[in-house]
Design a protein around this motif. Structure first.
Motif, PDB file in Angstrom:
ATOM      1  N   GLU A 268       0.831  -1.207   0.000  1.00 27.37           N
ATOM      2  CA  GLU A 268       0.000   0.000   0.000  1.00 27.37           C
ATOM      3  C   GLU A 268       0.864   1.254   0.000  1.00 27.37           C
ATOM      4  O   GLU A 268       0.630   2.191  -0.738  1.00 27.37           O
ATOM      5  N   ALA A 269       1.913   1.179   0.878  1.00 23.02           N
ATOM      6  CA  ALA A 269       2.722   2.381   1.109  1.00 23.02           C
ATOM      7  C   ALA A 269       3.463   2.801  -0.155  1.00 23.02           C
ATOM      8  O   ALA A 269       3.862   1.971  -0.959  1.00 23.02           O
ATOM      9  N   LYS A 270       3.607   4.079  -0.329  1.00 19.32           N
ATOM     10  CA  LYS A 270       4.392   4.618  -1.440  1.00 19.32           C
ATOM     11  C   LYS A 270       5.696   5.143  -0.856  1.00 19.32           C
ATOM     12  O   LYS A 270       5.767   5.440   0.334  1.00 19.32           O
ATOM     13  N   PRO A 271       6.733   5.268  -1.658  1.00 22.95           N
ATOM     14  CA  PRO A 271       7.983   5.808  -1.103  1.00 22.95           C
ATOM     15  C   PRO A 271       7.762   7.219  -0.567  1.00 22.95           C
ATOM     16  O   PRO A 271       7.031   8.002  -1.166  1.00 22.95           O
ATOM     17  N   SER A 272       8.393   7.496   0.581  1.00 20.88           N
ATOM     18  CA  SER A 272       8.289   8.846   1.143  1.00 20.88           C
ATOM     19  C   SER A 272       9.372   9.723   0.541  1.00 20.88           C
ATOM     20  O   SER A 272      10.468   9.234   0.228  1.00 20.88           O
ATOM     21  N   PRO A 286      14.602   5.470  -1.923  1.00 20.88           N
ATOM     22  CA  PRO A 286      14.730   4.010  -1.998  1.00 20.88           C
ATOM     23  C   PRO A 286      13.345   3.356  -2.053  1.00 20.88           C
ATOM     24  O   PRO A 286      12.398   3.890  -1.475  1.00 20.88           O
ATOM     25  N   PRO A 287      13.215   2.217  -2.740  1.00 22.35           N
ATOM     26  CA  PRO A 287      11.913   1.546  -2.805  1.00 22.35           C
ATOM     27  C   PRO A 287      11.446   1.136  -1.409  1.00 22.35           C
ATOM     28  O   PRO A 287      12.276   0.895  -0.525  1.00 22.35           O
ATOM     29  N   VAL A 288      10.159   1.060  -1.214  1.00 18.45           N
ATOM     30  CA  VAL A 288       9.597   0.631   0.077  1.00 18.45           C
ATOM     31  C   VAL A 288      10.102  -0.782   0.367  1.00 18.45           C
ATOM     32  O   VAL A 288      10.232  -1.603  -0.546  1.00 18.45           O
ATOM     33  N   GLN A 289      10.352  -1.044   1.675  1.00 22.39           N
ATOM     34  CA  GLN A 289      10.899  -2.348   2.065  1.00 22.39           C
ATOM     35  C   GLN A 289      10.033  -3.510   1.567  1.00 22.39           C
ATOM     36  O   GLN A 289       8.808  -3.460   1.661  1.00 22.39           O
ATOM     37  N   GLY A 290      10.672  -4.516   1.046  1.00 23.22           N
ATOM     38  CA  GLY A 290       9.942  -5.700   0.584  1.00 23.22           C
ATOM     39  C   GLY A 290       9.610  -5.683  -0.896  1.00 23.22           C
ATOM     40  O   GLY A 290       9.294  -6.703  -1.496  1.00 23.22           O
ATOM     41  N   VAL A 291       9.692  -4.521  -1.507  1.00 15.81           N
ATOM     42  CA  VAL A 291       9.334  -4.408  -2.927  1.00 15.81           C
ATOM     43  C   VAL A 291      10.458  -4.916  -3.828  1.00 15.81           C
ATOM     44  O   VAL A 291      10.233  -5.419  -4.927  1.00 15.81           O
TER      45      VAL A 291
END
Ligand code: NAD
Length: 341
Positions: A268-272, A286-291
């Protein structure tokens, strides 16, 4: 089939490497029967290694014991030496770049056909582990569909030796290293070229190029950057390869580097946004963790026989050559176009 006797012409850097490393590594397939070099000192060096020498190239060619000749002399002599060997009834391995231009290459092939002898060019970097690793990524789609391949070799030692500085001997880095790197890319991508542009560099003030950058767009959409530099005091990676599911970076010939791939995980989360320099960016965060995940570079898949084994099998069993003369010609033609533009 028994061991084949090879005669070597040119016992310099590469000729002696063939004689002392590459050929002995082939076990029973080939034996160095003797060498000829115009330089007396090199003949003495060969004798010190217990390698027989011939007084002249004609003598070497006249030996009935020699079935094949390896040519490892400066580039401007390849045509004449190859044709003489073929006409003397020998099979030939010629060092790269096969000739100074396509016209010379065609003359050799004509004679090889007339004499019904095998002529193969030592495009040995088709066996480099770093290249085979990239070729594997390309074929297995381990990072998805590859759309960009950057291939570079960077050194800081200038142009080596003597004849490589001179046009009349076929000097310059495009003929020296370009012939390898372009051969690798063309052999791997197997698509016609839509667009190509080369920028030669003359930083050292020689009459020949001391490096170059070539930009290629293939008809299948893949883009490639091929670059050779001899004044790079720190180097870019040997390979940087982008696919639509991952990116691979291979730093050097020892295969250090890394591969990062998309995991396919929906989040769901987008990079901040992050501060970048004095600015702010979400795009380059950086890409969100796990992506994505980092994985080890795979081991290259070496299934093809060595160059020498293939040469042997082409002669004795009519096997297809791994380095085909049509492919060599294609790259030679490309280099012709760059150098005569
Ligand atoms: P080099 O200068 O070290 O050796 C060339 C040798 O050829 C010298 O000993 C010279 O005396 C001899 N020679 C010159 N003209 C001759 C002639 N007419 N007859 C007999 N001997 C002659 O050069 P090198 O670095 O060994 O390069 C030789 C060839 O090998 C070049 O075509 C080069 O591009 C190729 N090469 C290939 C690779 C590769 O990885 N495939 C690597 C290095 C060089």
């Amino acid at each position: 089939m028994g061991t084949m006797n090879l005669g070597i012409v040119g016992y310099g850097g590469m000729g002696s490497y063939h004689a002392e490393s590459l050929i002995p590594e082939e076990g029973d397939l080939f034996k160095v029967f003797g060498i000829y070099d115009i330089n007396e000192e090199r003949m003495l060096k060969a004798k010190e290694k217990n390698i027989d020498t011939f007084k002249s190239y004609e003598d070497l060619l006249a030996s009935d014991n020699i079935e094949a000749v390896l040519i490892a002399t400066p580039n401007d002599s390849h045509k004449e030496l190859s044709i003489k060997a073929l006409q003397a009834g020998k099979h030939v391995i010629c060092e790269k770049p096969v000739t100074m231009n396509t016209q010379e290459f065609d003359e050799i092939i004509e004679v090889a056909k007339e004499e019904n002898k095998v002529f193969m060019v030592h495009q040995n970097r088709r066996w480099d582990p770093d290249f085979l690793l990239v070729k594997d990524l390309y074929e297995t789609r381990a990072i998805g569909d590859i759309f960009q391949i950057e291939s570079r070799v960077h050194g800081a030692n200038g142009i080596p030796g003597d004849w490589r500085h001179l046009k009349r001997h076929g000097g310059g880095m495009l003929l020296d290293w370009g012939i390898h790197l372009l051969d690798q890319i063309f052999w791997m991508v197997e698509s016609p070229v839509a667009k190509i542009e080369t920028d030669l560099s003359y930083i050292l003030g020689d009459e020949v190029d001391d490096g170059f950058t070539t930009y290629i767009t293939f008809e299948n959409g893949i883009r490639s950057v091929v670059e050779v530099g001899t004044t790079n005091f720190t180097s870019l990676p040997r390979w940087y390869v982008k696919g639509n599911k991952g990116t691979a970076r291979i730093d050097d010939w020892d295969l250090s580097g890394e591969m990062v791939i998309a995991t396919g995980t929906e989040v769901e989360a987008k990079p901040s946004p992050i501060r970048a320099g004095v600015g702010l960016t979400k795009t380059m965060a950086p890409p969100v963790q796990g992506v994505t995940k980092k994985i080890a570079l795979p081991k290259p898949n070496v299934t093809q026989p060595t160059f020498y084994r293939n040469f042997y099998e082409v002669i004795h069993y009519g096997t297809e050559p791994i380095v085909k003369n049509e492919e060599v010609r294609e790259v030679m033609k490309l280099i012709d176009n760059i150098l005569t533009f």
